[in-house]
Design a protein around this motif. Structure first.
Motif, PDB file in Angstrom:
ATOM      1  N   ILE A  41     -19.140 132.775  29.108  1.00 23.53           N
ATOM      2  CA  ILE A  41     -17.775 133.280  29.010  1.00 23.53           C
ATOM      3  C   ILE A  41     -16.838 132.090  28.920  1.00 23.53           C
ATOM      4  O   ILE A  41     -16.885 131.185  29.745  1.00 23.53           O
ATOM      5  N   THR A  42     -15.988 132.077  27.900  1.00 17.65           N
ATOM      6  CA  THR A  42     -14.965 131.047  27.756  1.00 17.65           C
ATOM      7  C   THR A  42     -13.594 131.721  27.795  1.00 17.65           C
ATOM      8  O   THR A  42     -13.498 132.951  27.787  1.00 17.65           O
ATOM      9  N   GLU A  43     -12.554 130.914  27.850  1.00 19.16           N
ATOM     10  CA  GLU A  43     -11.161 131.347  27.929  1.00 19.16           C
ATOM     11  C   GLU A  43     -10.862 131.837  29.342  1.00 19.16           C
ATOM     12  O   GLU A  43     -11.512 132.747  29.862  1.00 19.16           O
ATOM     13  N   SER A  44      -9.869 131.235  29.944  1.00 19.66           N
ATOM     14  CA  SER A  44      -9.577 131.469  31.361  1.00 19.66           C
ATOM     15  C   SER A  44      -9.283 132.929  31.672  1.00 19.66           C
ATOM     16  O   SER A  44      -9.759 133.468  32.679  1.00 19.66           O
ATOM     17  N   ALA A  45      -8.497 133.578  30.841  1.00 25.49           N
ATOM     18  CA  ALA A  45      -8.176 134.982  31.091  1.00 25.49           C
ATOM     19  C   ALA A  45      -9.422 135.847  31.004  1.00 25.49           C
ATOM     20  O   ALA A  45      -9.604 136.784  31.807  1.00 25.49           O
ATOM     21  N   ALA A  46     -10.293 135.551  30.045  1.00 28.67           N
ATOM     22  CA  ALA A  46     -11.527 136.307  29.909  1.00 28.67           C
ATOM     23  C   ALA A  46     -12.432 136.095  31.117  1.00 28.67           C
ATOM     24  O   ALA A  46     -13.091 137.034  31.589  1.00 28.67           O
ATOM     25  N   ILE A  47     -12.472 134.875  31.636  1.00 28.00           N
ATOM     26  CA  ILE A  47     -13.281 134.589  32.821  1.00 28.00           C
ATOM     27  C   ILE A  47     -12.771 135.397  34.011  1.00 28.00           C
ATOM     28  O   ILE A  47     -13.557 135.981  34.774  1.00 28.00           O
ATOM     29  N   CYS A  48     -11.467 135.466  34.169  1.00 31.94           N
ATOM     30  CA  CYS A  48     -10.894 136.250  35.272  1.00 31.94           C
ATOM     31  C   CYS A  48     -11.284 137.717  35.144  1.00 31.94           C
ATOM     32  O   CYS A  48     -11.735 138.338  36.120  1.00 31.94           O
ATOM     33  N   ALA A  49     -11.109 138.286  33.963  1.00 31.49           N
ATOM     34  CA  ALA A  49     -11.429 139.693  33.759  1.00 31.49           C
ATOM     35  C   ALA A  49     -12.922 139.946  33.923  1.00 31.49           C
ATOM     36  O   ALA A  49     -13.332 140.958  34.508  1.00 31.49           O
ATOM     37  N   TYR A  50     -13.736 139.034  33.412  1.00 27.35           N
ATOM     38  CA  TYR A  50     -15.193 139.196  33.509  1.00 27.35           C
ATOM     39  C   TYR A  50     -15.654 139.196  34.964  1.00 27.35           C
ATOM     40  O   TYR A  50     -16.436 140.062  35.381  1.00 27.35           O
ATOM     41  N   LEU A  51     -15.182 138.240  35.732  1.00 33.12           N
ATOM     42  CA  LEU A  51     -15.621 138.152  37.125  1.00 33.12           C
ATOM     43  C   LEU A  51     -15.173 139.363  37.934  1.00 33.12           C
ATOM     44  O   LEU A  51     -15.901 139.827  38.823  1.00 33.12           O
ATOM     45  N   ALA A  52     -13.995 139.882  37.640  1.00 35.98           N
ATOM     46  CA  ALA A  52     -13.536 141.077  38.343  1.00 35.98           C
ATOM     47  C   ALA A  52     -14.470 142.256  38.086  1.00 35.98           C
ATOM     48  O   ALA A  52     -14.762 143.040  38.997  1.00 35.98           O
ATOM     49  N   GLU A  53     -14.969 142.370  36.861  1.00 33.70           N
ATOM     50  CA  GLU A  53     -15.876 143.453  36.524  1.00 33.70           C
ATOM     51  C   GLU A  53     -17.292 143.184  37.013  1.00 33.70           C
ATOM     52  O   GLU A  53     -18.002 144.102  37.436  1.00 33.70           O
ATOM     53  N   ALA A  54     -17.711 141.925  36.961  1.00 36.76           N
ATOM     54  CA  ALA A  54     -19.072 141.584  37.382  1.00 36.76           C
ATOM     55  C   ALA A  54     -19.267 141.758  38.879  1.00 36.76           C
ATOM     56  O   ALA A  54     -20.379 142.047  39.338  1.00 36.76           O
ATOM     57  N   PHE A  55     -18.190 141.575  39.633  1.00 36.23           N
ATOM     58  CA  PHE A  55     -18.273 141.672  41.089  1.00 36.23           C
ATOM     59  C   PHE A  55     -17.202 142.636  41.603  1.00 36.23           C
ATOM     60  O   PHE A  55     -16.217 142.233  42.218  1.00 36.23           O
ATOM     61  N   PRO A  56     -17.410 143.939  41.366  1.00 34.37           N
ATOM     62  CA  PRO A  56     -16.387 144.930  41.737  1.00 34.37           C
ATOM     63  C   PRO A  56     -16.131 145.005  43.234  1.00 34.37           C
ATOM     64  O   PRO A  56     -15.061 145.477  43.651  1.00 34.37           O
ATOM     65  N   GLU A  57     -17.089 144.529  44.022  1.00 36.26           N
ATOM     66  CA  GLU A  57     -16.896 144.543  45.471  1.00 36.26           C
ATOM     67  C   GLU A  57     -15.725 143.674  45.911  1.00 36.26           C
ATOM     68  O   GLU A  57     -15.194 143.837  47.023  1.00 36.26           O
ATOM     69  N   ALA A  58     -15.300 142.737  45.059  1.00 38.46           N
ATOM     70  CA  ALA A  58     -14.141 141.900  45.383  1.00 38.46           C
ATOM     71  C   ALA A  58     -12.826 142.669  45.241  1.00 38.46           C
ATOM     72  O   ALA A  58     -11.779 142.183  45.686  1.00 38.46           O
ATOM     73  N   LYS A  59     -12.890 143.831  44.592  1.00 35.90           N
ATOM     74  CA  LYS A  59     -11.730 144.723  44.431  1.00 35.90           C
ATOM     75  C   LYS A  59     -10.562 144.030  43.716  1.00 35.90           C
ATOM     76  O   LYS A  59      -9.406 144.141  44.105  1.00 35.90           O
ATOM     77  N   LEU A  60     -10.903 143.322  42.645  1.00 33.08           N
ATOM     78  CA  LEU A  60      -9.885 142.642  41.839  1.00 33.08           C
ATOM     79  C   LEU A  60      -9.665 143.306  40.491  1.00 33.08           C
ATOM     80  O   LEU A  60      -8.843 142.860  39.694  1.00 33.08           O
ATOM     81  N   ASN A  61     -10.416 144.381  40.235  1.00 31.69           N
ATOM     82  CA  ASN A  61     -10.194 145.175  39.033  1.00 31.69           C
ATOM     83  C   ASN A  61      -8.997 146.089  39.242  1.00 31.69           C
ATOM     84  O   ASN A  61      -8.679 146.463  40.375  1.00 31.69           O
ATOM     85  N   PRO A  62      -8.338 146.506  38.170  1.00 31.00           N
ATOM     86  CA  PRO A  62      -7.238 147.460  38.329  1.00 31.00           C
ATOM     87  C   PRO A  62      -7.774 148.859  38.586  1.00 31.00           C
ATOM     88  O   PRO A  62      -8.856 149.219  38.113  1.00 31.00           O
ATOM     89  N   ASP A  63      -7.026 149.663  39.337  1.00 32.78           N
ATOM     90  CA  ASP A  63      -7.386 151.070  39.430  1.00 32.78           C
ATOM     91  C   ASP A  63      -6.747 151.790  38.254  1.00 32.78           C
ATOM     92  O   ASP A  63      -6.082 151.187  37.407  1.00 32.78           O
ATOM     93  N   VAL A  64      -6.954 153.092  38.178  1.00 33.36           N
ATOM     94  CA  VAL A  64      -6.521 153.840  37.002  1.00 33.36           C
ATOM     95  C   VAL A  64      -5.009 153.739  36.781  1.00 33.36           C
ATOM     96  O   VAL A  64      -4.540 153.736  35.634  1.00 33.36           O
ATOM     97  N   HIS A  65      -4.244 153.613  37.849  1.00 33.26           N
ATOM     98  CA  HIS A  65      -2.791 153.544  37.715  1.00 33.26           C
ATOM     99  C   HIS A  65      -2.287 152.125  37.394  1.00 33.26           C
ATOM    100  O   HIS A  65      -1.123 151.959  37.053  1.00 33.26           O
ATOM    101  N   GLU A  66      -3.173 151.153  37.513  1.00 31.48           N
ATOM    102  CA  GLU A  66      -2.781 149.755  37.282  1.00 31.48           C
ATOM    103  C   GLU A  66      -3.244 149.213  35.939  1.00 31.48           C
ATOM    104  O   GLU A  66      -2.827 148.138  35.533  1.00 31.48           O
TER     105      GLU A  66
END
Length: 205
Positions: free
Chosen positions: A64-89
């Motif tokens: 994974i390259t590009e900083s924004a993509a890395i942030c989004a990828y890690l949030a999805e790869a490790f959902p237990e960190a609760k950094l993904n948006p919920d449906v309203h976000e």
């Protein structure tokens, strides 16, 4: 088994964004620091990232390259960190993450290099002009405590670091909205840890 995490970075780069995000997800990771014009352009690294830039994150066999993509990828790869948006976000999360990585980054970078878009060319540039981009950022960070709502998400890592750096280096004008937003982020434990690690790397420790 999800595979190991390895960050290729340089402490004087946007790799600091990826380091902060890794600290937020709380998973073990390895780091390889690359030098500009040397190991960053080596044949070995160019096989991983043909652009020869950092950061690059390798997760098992995935790159994974590009900083924004890395942030989004890690949030999805490790959902237990609760950094993904919920449906309203989700709408604000993706809207402002991509705005910061695209139009805003281009506007600030061009302005820092002394390039100013002529009025007759506004339509040719995704951000129009620097003032429009900055006004839009001010609007974005003033709608809620965090970029997607009332809760910290992975998008705040990217947008927040863009704001923090711009305030520190003077590439973004000081506004109360920016200072208030950054003040809510810079005391986060993960950010403090990541900054200390990168600062130590700069010192050669």
């Amino acid at each position: 088994m999800r595979g190991t995490l390895k960050l290729y970075t340089n402490p004087l780069s946007r790799g600091r964004i990826a380091r902060w995000m890794l600290e937020e997800v709380g998973q073990p990771y390895d780091v390889e620091v690359l030098g500009y014009g040397t190991t960053m352009k080596s044949p070995e690294y160019l096989k991983i990232n043909p652009l020869g830039k950092v950061p690059t994150l390798v997760h098992g066999e995935d790159v994974i390259t590009e900083s924004a993509a890395i942030c989004a990828y890690l949030a999805e790869a490790f959902p237990e960190a609760k950094l993904n948006p919920d449906v309203h976000e989700r709408a604000s999360y993706f809207r402002w993450l991509f705005f910061a990585a695209g139009p805003l980054d281009a506007a600030v970078s061009n302005a820092s290099a002394g390039f100013e878009v002529a009025p007759e060319d506004y339509r040719r540039f995704g951000y129009g002009n620097y003032k429009s981009a900055v006004d839009t950022l001010a609007y974005a960070v003033s709608q809620h405590d965090y970029i997607a709502g009332d809760r910290f998400t992975a998008a705040d890592v990217y947008v927040g670091m863009q704001v923090g750096w711009a305030l520190e280096f003077g590439t973004l004008e000081t506004r109360p909205e920016f200072e208030a937003y950054w003040s809510r982020l810079r005391e986060r434990e993960a950010y403090v840890r990541a900054s200390a690690l990168d600062d130590a790397s700069v010192r050669g420790e």
